[in-house]
Design a protein around this motif. Sequence first.
Motif, PDB file in Angstrom:
ATOM      1  N   ASP A 240       0.858  -1.197   0.000  1.00 34.42           N
ATOM      2  CA  ASP A 240       0.000   0.000   0.000  1.00 34.42           C
ATOM      3  C   ASP A 240       0.891   1.243   0.000  1.00 34.42           C
ATOM      4  N   ALA A 241       1.258   1.685  -1.205  1.00 31.44           N
ATOM      5  CA  ALA A 241       2.192   2.817  -1.326  1.00 31.44           C
ATOM      6  C   ALA A 241       1.589   4.095  -0.767  1.00 31.44           C
ATOM      7  N   GLY A 242       0.289   4.264  -0.886  1.00 33.96           N
ATOM      8  CA  GLY A 242      -0.342   5.471  -0.371  1.00 33.96           C
ATOM      9  C   GLY A 242      -0.185   5.615   1.128  1.00 33.96           C
ATOM     10  N   ARG A 243      -0.131   4.495   1.801  1.00 38.14           N
ATOM     11  CA  ARG A 243       0.048   4.533   3.254  1.00 38.14           C
ATOM     12  C   ARG A 243       1.513   4.451   3.651  1.00 38.14           C
ATOM     13  N   GLY A 244       2.333   3.744   2.857  1.00 33.18           N
ATOM     14  CA  GLY A 244       3.708   3.480   3.263  1.00 33.18           C
ATOM     15  C   GLY A 244       4.705   4.556   2.923  1.00 33.18           C
ATOM     16  N   GLU A 245       4.473   5.317   1.850  1.00 29.48           N
ATOM     17  CA  GLU A 245       5.451   6.311   1.420  1.00 29.48           C
ATOM     18  C   GLU A 245       5.238   7.646   2.163  1.00 29.48           C
ATOM     19  N   ARG A 246       6.280   8.383   2.407  1.00 25.60           N
ATOM     20  CA  ARG A 246       7.678   8.201   2.130  1.00 25.60           C
ATOM     21  C   ARG A 246       8.306   7.280   3.169  1.00 25.60           C
ATOM     22  N   ARG A 247       9.202   6.374   2.691  1.00 20.11           N
ATOM     23  CA  ARG A 247       9.834   5.427   3.597  1.00 20.11           C
ATOM     24  C   ARG A 247      10.933   6.092   4.395  1.00 20.11           C
ATOM     25  N   GLY A 248      11.263   5.442   5.515  1.00 24.92           N
ATOM     26  CA  GLY A 248      12.399   5.923   6.282  1.00 24.92           C
ATOM     27  C   GLY A 248      12.409   5.366   7.681  1.00 24.92           C
ATOM     28  N   PRO A 249      13.619   5.094   8.227  1.00 24.06           N
ATOM     29  CA  PRO A 249      13.707   4.609   9.610  1.00 24.06           C
ATOM     30  C   PRO A 249      13.357   5.722  10.577  1.00 24.06           C
ATOM     31  N   ARG A 250      12.870   5.314  11.732  1.00 21.71           N
ATOM     32  CA  ARG A 250      12.526   6.272  12.787  1.00 21.71           C
ATOM     33  C   ARG A 250      12.387   5.517  14.101  1.00 21.71           C
ATOM     34  N   ALA A 256       5.954  10.291  12.855  1.00 20.41           N
ATOM     35  CA  ALA A 256       6.317  10.065  11.466  1.00 20.41           C
ATOM     36  C   ALA A 256       5.656  11.074  10.541  1.00 20.41           C
ATOM     37  N   ARG A 257       4.416  11.434  10.817  1.00 20.87           N
ATOM     38  CA  ARG A 257       3.708  12.376   9.947  1.00 20.87           C
ATOM     39  C   ARG A 257       4.385  13.740   9.965  1.00 20.87           C
ATOM     40  N   ALA A 258       4.866  14.140  11.137  1.00 20.92           N
ATOM     41  CA  ALA A 258       5.546  15.435  11.229  1.00 20.92           C
ATOM     42  C   ALA A 258       6.841  15.431  10.424  1.00 20.92           C
ATOM     43  N   ASP A 263       4.187   4.866   6.752  1.00 19.49           N
ATOM     44  CA  ASP A 263       4.323   3.798   7.747  1.00 19.49           C
ATOM     45  C   ASP A 263       5.478   2.861   7.449  1.00 19.49           C
ATOM     46  N   CYS A 264       5.989   2.832   6.244  1.00 18.31           N
ATOM     47  CA  CYS A 264       7.100   1.940   5.917  1.00 18.31           C
ATOM     48  C   CYS A 264       8.388   2.476   6.525  1.00 18.31           C
ATOM     49  N   ILE A 265       8.988   1.688   7.414  1.00 19.53           N
ATOM     50  CA  ILE A 265      10.218   2.140   8.063  1.00 19.53           C
ATOM     51  C   ILE A 265      11.460   1.678   7.309  1.00 19.53           C
ATOM     52  N   ASP A 266      11.264   1.084   6.122  1.00 23.02           N
ATOM     53  CA  ASP A 266      12.365   0.674   5.242  1.00 23.02           C
ATOM     54  C   ASP A 266      13.305  -0.323   5.924  1.00 23.02           C
ATOM     55  N   CYS A 267      12.706  -1.293   6.640  1.00 21.96           N
ATOM     56  CA  CYS A 267      13.519  -2.298   7.324  1.00 21.96           C
ATOM     57  C   CYS A 267      13.993  -3.386   6.374  1.00 21.96           C
ATOM     58  N   ASN A 268      13.360  -3.488   5.222  1.00 24.54           N
ATOM     59  CA  ASN A 268      13.725  -4.468   4.196  1.00 24.54           C
ATOM     60  C   ASN A 268      13.483  -5.917   4.596  1.00 24.54           C
ATOM     61  N   LEU A 269      12.744  -6.141   5.662  1.00 18.16           N
ATOM     62  CA  LEU A 269      12.420  -7.515   6.029  1.00 18.16           C
ATOM     63  C   LEU A 269      11.561  -8.177   4.953  1.00 18.16           C
ATOM     64  N   CYS A 270      10.715  -7.407   4.287  1.00 13.11           N
ATOM     65  CA  CYS A 270       9.876  -7.967   3.235  1.00 13.11           C
ATOM     66  C   CYS A 270      10.714  -8.520   2.095  1.00 13.11           C
ATOM     67  N   VAL A 271      11.885  -7.936   1.868  1.00 16.76           N
ATOM     68  CA  VAL A 271      12.783  -8.411   0.817  1.00 16.76           C
ATOM     69  C   VAL A 271      13.565  -9.629   1.293  1.00 16.76           C
ATOM     70  N   THR A 301       6.667  -6.191  11.841  1.00 14.67           N
ATOM     71  CA  THR A 301       7.282  -4.882  12.062  1.00 14.67           C
ATOM     72  C   THR A 301       6.251  -3.848  12.488  1.00 14.67           C
ATOM     73  N   MET A 302       5.087  -3.862  11.850  1.00 19.00           N
ATOM     74  CA  MET A 302       4.038  -2.907  12.216  1.00 19.00           C
ATOM     75  C   MET A 302       3.604  -3.095  13.672  1.00 19.00           C
ATOM     76  N   ASN A 303       3.531  -4.334  14.129  1.00 20.25           N
ATOM     77  CA  ASN A 303       3.163  -4.580  15.523  1.00 20.25           C
ATOM     78  C   ASN A 303       4.220  -4.038  16.468  1.00 20.25           C
ATOM     79  N   GLN A 304       5.487  -4.217  16.098  1.00 21.06           N
ATOM     80  CA  GLN A 304       6.563  -3.705  16.938  1.00 21.06           C
ATOM     81  C   GLN A 304       6.567  -2.179  16.993  1.00 21.06           C
ATOM     82  N   MET A 305       6.185  -1.556  15.910  1.00 21.04           N
ATOM     83  CA  MET A 305       6.166  -0.098  15.855  1.00 21.04           C
ATOM     84  C   MET A 305       4.868   0.501  16.398  1.00 21.04           C
ATOM     85  N   GLY A 306       3.881  -0.350  16.634  1.00 19.12           N
ATOM     86  CA  GLY A 306       2.606   0.159  17.119  1.00 19.12           C
ATOM     87  C   GLY A 306       1.723   0.699  16.015  1.00 19.12           C
ATOM     88  N   TYR A 307       1.983   0.309  14.780  1.00 15.37           N
ATOM     89  CA  TYR A 307       1.174   0.742  13.637  1.00 15.37           C
ATOM     90  C   TYR A 307       0.145  -0.338  13.297  1.00 15.37           C
TER      91      TYR A 307
END
Length: 462
Positions: A240-250, A256-258, A263-271, A301-307
């Motif tokens: 879901d690019a509309g929800r995940g972009e822009r990627r980045g660790p945090r 994140a919105r600020a 929501d994508c933290i770019d952890c690359n676990l999916c890869v 990852t989303m569960n760990q981040m609280g998303y």
Amino acid sequence: MENLSSRIDVKVCTDPRPIDQGHVYVRAQRGRWQRLRQSTGWVLMLLFLVGPWLRWNGQQALLLDLEQQRFHLFGITIWPQDLTLLALFLMVAAFGLFFITAFLGRVWCGYLCPQTVWTFWFIWVEERLEGSANKRRQLNKAPWSLNKVTRKGGKHLIWLLISLLSGFTFIAYFVPAAELGIGLLQWSAGLLPTFWVGFFALCTYLNAGWMRAIMCTHMCPYSRFQSAMFDKDTYSIAYDAGRGERRGPRSRKADARAQGLGDCIDCNLCVQVCPTGIDIRDGLQYECINCGACADACDQTMNQMGYATGLIRYASERQLGGGKTRLWRPKLTAYGLMMVLMLGVLVYAAANRVPMALDVQRDRNQLFRETPEGLVENTYTLKLSNRTQQPQLYRVRVEGMEALSWVGAVEVIVPAGEIVNLPISLAVDPYLLRGRMHPLRFVADNNETAVGAESQFFSPGW
């Protein structure tokens, strides 16, 4: 939770993709889709291994006997004359595959395909002996040592044993399993069965142990034409690019919105968990086998981040665009109707299949002969087929001509799944005949079913 962010940052830097010099190091992943896939795989593997050993009425329940040109399927013997049933079954399977692909994408590849099942089985062995993906990568790069030889030697030994078991089981569907097993143990199975066991064992070892995803991405034709069955309402693993972009660790506490992040933290676990080594965030790709590993990794990852979970999920293109998926549309409906229609025809044909057959062959050396008694005699061979798994007593008779003398047996016992040739002769007074050819009909019955076959009686034509 700062430790989580640090751990993720390290992964982004050191292990962005599971591919190293053409080898895919698949990271182990748990989750609901992987539990479903693994459970399905173990069930299918168990059915495959047990299949040749099932018995039905004292015989092997599943036996595709090519030498005798007959298939035994749970009490039903299918002869070459019944191959219409096989054609109908293949048509049902084809339309079923089209239907499931239009509905759920390449779910067959991710959960049911033998290549996938065997590959994940081999990877399971590899993980137990060589460790996680990072440990396997390090082991491959490490110089040869006793530890490396032991681990890799043990892995390949188990792979070969699994491959031999797979090759033996596959051939046991074509050669009686007990006979094949005893023959192999006593070195008396014959060259041809032994060759095919070794051939399919080698194919299993190479495909599941070495080629793996190469079969899916470069050799499987299904991945090439699947797009013809996809549409905007096909469910498939998607990001879901509309929800995940822009990627980045945090950090977990960061807003994140600020920061203008999705929501994508770019952890690359999916890869890292992808068996074909692709990045699902790049969009739908023919290499994707819809196994759901990336969805499980992302949900973790989303569960760990609280998303909220579901950043990567089974969804249609229309759904990701904010619309509502249409479950029933012309393409899917057409595939479903054709599948049901072919299934109905198959059931009807199987239900009306006659469990016996009669074929008549005339003496090819002469049309007729005159007996010492002055009668005109024709010779025939009746071929009686018993398509059941029980011996049958058949009675034979002839219809269509009067005052015939029958020379030969009128009753015959046909063993289960066998063909018996019954030679008989018919004789008649020539003064009762008019013309050279006289149609008649042979009939065989067992008090439950009767079948007939047309033939001719030839005479001098006085």
